[in-house]
Design a protein around this motif. Structure first.
Motif, PDB file in Angstrom:
ATOM      1  N   ARG A 162      -6.951   9.032  10.606  1.00  0.00           N
ATOM      2  CA  ARG A 162      -7.447  10.437   9.931  1.00  0.00           C
ATOM      3  C   ARG A 162      -7.493  11.401  11.261  1.00  0.00           C
ATOM      4  O   ARG A 162      -6.905  12.675  10.935  1.00  0.00           O
ATOM      5  N   ARG A 220       0.822   7.598   4.964  1.00  0.00           N
ATOM      6  CA  ARG A 220      -0.208   7.460   5.833  1.00  0.00           C
ATOM      7  C   ARG A 220      -1.488   7.527   5.087  1.00  0.00           C
ATOM      8  O   ARG A 220      -2.781   6.874   5.513  1.00  0.00           O
ATOM      9  N   GLU A 221      -1.699   8.604   4.301  1.00  0.00           N
ATOM     10  CA  GLU A 221      -2.634   8.660   3.748  1.00  0.00           C
ATOM     11  C   GLU A 221      -3.256   7.468   2.769  1.00  0.00           C
ATOM     12  O   GLU A 221      -4.349   6.918   2.619  1.00  0.00           O
ATOM     13  N   ALA A 222      -2.143   6.927   2.057  1.00  0.00           N
ATOM     14  CA  ALA A 222      -2.676   5.559   1.108  1.00  0.00           C
ATOM     15  C   ALA A 222      -3.153   4.470   2.304  1.00  0.00           C
ATOM     16  O   ALA A 222      -3.870   3.813   1.734  1.00  0.00           O
ATOM     17  N   ALA A 259      -8.570   3.247  10.466  1.00  0.00           N
ATOM     18  CA  ALA A 259      -8.558   4.309   9.545  1.00  0.00           C
ATOM     19  C   ALA A 259      -8.744   5.578  10.116  1.00  0.00           C
ATOM     20  O   ALA A 259      -8.459   6.759   9.985  1.00  0.00           O
ATOM     21  N   GLU A 287      -9.973   2.220   4.752  1.00  0.00           N
ATOM     22  CA  GLU A 287     -11.291   2.513   4.795  1.00  0.00           C
ATOM     23  C   GLU A 287     -12.092   1.605   3.803  1.00  0.00           C
ATOM     24  O   GLU A 287     -13.271   1.495   3.960  1.00  0.00           O
ATOM     25  N   ALA A 288     -11.341   1.023   2.874  1.00  0.00           N
ATOM     26  CA  ALA A 288     -12.269   0.131   1.827  1.00  0.00           C
ATOM     27  C   ALA A 288     -12.117  -1.136   2.330  1.00  0.00           C
ATOM     28  O   ALA A 288     -12.936  -1.912   1.514  1.00  0.00           O
ATOM     29  N   TRP A 323       0.731  -1.199  -0.032  1.00  0.00           N
ATOM     30  CA  TRP A 323       0.164  -0.190   0.116  1.00  0.00           C
ATOM     31  C   TRP A 323       0.781   1.145   0.023  1.00  0.00           C
ATOM     32  O   TRP A 323       0.279   2.410  -0.262  1.00  0.00           O
ATOM     33  N   ALA A 330      -4.481   4.768   5.165  1.00  0.00           N
ATOM     34  CA  ALA A 330      -5.947   5.077   5.550  1.00  0.00           C
ATOM     35  C   ALA A 330      -6.718   4.815   4.402  1.00  0.00           C
ATOM     36  O   ALA A 330      -8.016   4.209   4.853  1.00  0.00           O
ATOM     37  N   ARG A 331      -6.525   5.097   3.258  1.00  0.00           N
ATOM     38  CA  ARG A 331      -7.670   4.838   2.281  1.00  0.00           C
ATOM     39  C   ARG A 331      -7.824   3.626   2.059  1.00  0.00           C
ATOM     40  O   ARG A 331      -8.921   2.857   1.713  1.00  0.00           O
ATOM     41  N   GLN A 332      -6.704   2.618   1.908  1.00  0.00           N
ATOM     42  CA  GLN A 332      -6.913   1.304   1.832  1.00  0.00           C
ATOM     43  C   GLN A 332      -7.608   0.511   3.063  1.00  0.00           C
ATOM     44  O   GLN A 332      -8.624  -0.414   2.815  1.00  0.00           O
ATOM     45  N   ARG A 365     -11.871  -0.426   9.398  1.00  0.00           N
ATOM     46  CA  ARG A 365     -12.156   1.192   9.361  1.00  0.00           C
ATOM     47  C   ARG A 365     -12.173   2.050  10.289  1.00  0.00           C
ATOM     48  O   ARG A 365     -11.935   3.159  10.296  1.00  0.00           O
TER      49      ARG A 365
END
Length: 211
Positions: A201, A178-180, A197, A186-187, A85, A182-184, A194
């Motif tokens: 955030r 970190r952003e990547a 994540a 969340e999915a 990720w 969190a995005r993964q 989740r």
């Protein structure tokens, strides 16, 4: 607990949230050099820096005689993090890890077996958790059959003397990673992923005007 500075949390409201999420602890004591562990629902109360937990054991539980030093652990959400990720996975040779939140409370246990006090604990615990499942069972002190059940338990109070909060949420990574992550998360289908994540955030720097 191994607690690198990047993962240390000092706001006790974070502990409140872990306890609100899941008031079910791992309680560890030591007797004659051997660790003894129980997993127990508790009543949680915090007044400033003072934290108290109240619960009960089954009377045959060996830990029911362990007044004195103890460790209480609250477990928060946790999730696997794949190295695939990370945007910098190749150049930084990233490896798998796990993100999580946990609280370790060290303190002192005291026990009690007063009938009224035990009845109060059972009633408050049941009222607390019945509400979460849409039930309405209550302990009825005036019923002999309910009071007889109290003979099978021992109550405890735990007064925390030190609190360590570890929120390992990729804070040691660059913001792109970190952003990547969190995005993964969340999915993912797992609710705990989740939730992890969401904690990530909350701890990301707030960006204004693209800065």
């Amino acid at each position: 607990m191994y607690l690198p500075r990047a993962f240390a949390e000092h706001d006790l409201e974070a502990l409140d949230r872990l306890a609100e999420r899941d008031r079910f602890i791992t309680l560890v004591t030591v007797r004659e050099g051997e660790p003894v562990v129980s997993h127990l629902p508790v009543l949680y109360r915090r007044d400033g820096a003072q934290v108290e937990l109240i619960g009960h054991w089954a009377r045959p539980n060996p830990q029911a005689t362990h007044a004195g030093p103890a460790l209480a652990i609250f477990h928060g959400p946790h999730a696997y993090v794949s190295p695939g990720w990370y945007p910098d996975k190749e150049e930084a040779a990233r490896v798998p890890t796990w993100n999580y939140a946990v609280a370790h409370l060290r303190g002192t246990l005291s026990t009690f077996d007063d009938e009224r006090a035990l009845a109060d604990v059972v009633d408050r615990l049941s009222a607390d958790h019945e509400a979460t499942v849409g039930g309405d069972w209550r302990f009825e002190f005036e019923r002999d059959d309910h009071r007889r059940q109290l003979r099978g338990i021992v109550g405890f109070r735990f007064a925390a003397e030190s609190i360590a909060l570890k929120f390992k949420l990729s804070q040691n990574h660059p913001m792109g990673n970190r952003e990547a992550v969190a995005r993964q998360l969340e999915a993912q289908s797992r609710e705990a992923s989740r939730e992890t994540a969401a904690l990530m955030r909350e701890r990301m720097p707030f960006e204004r005007n693209g800065e």
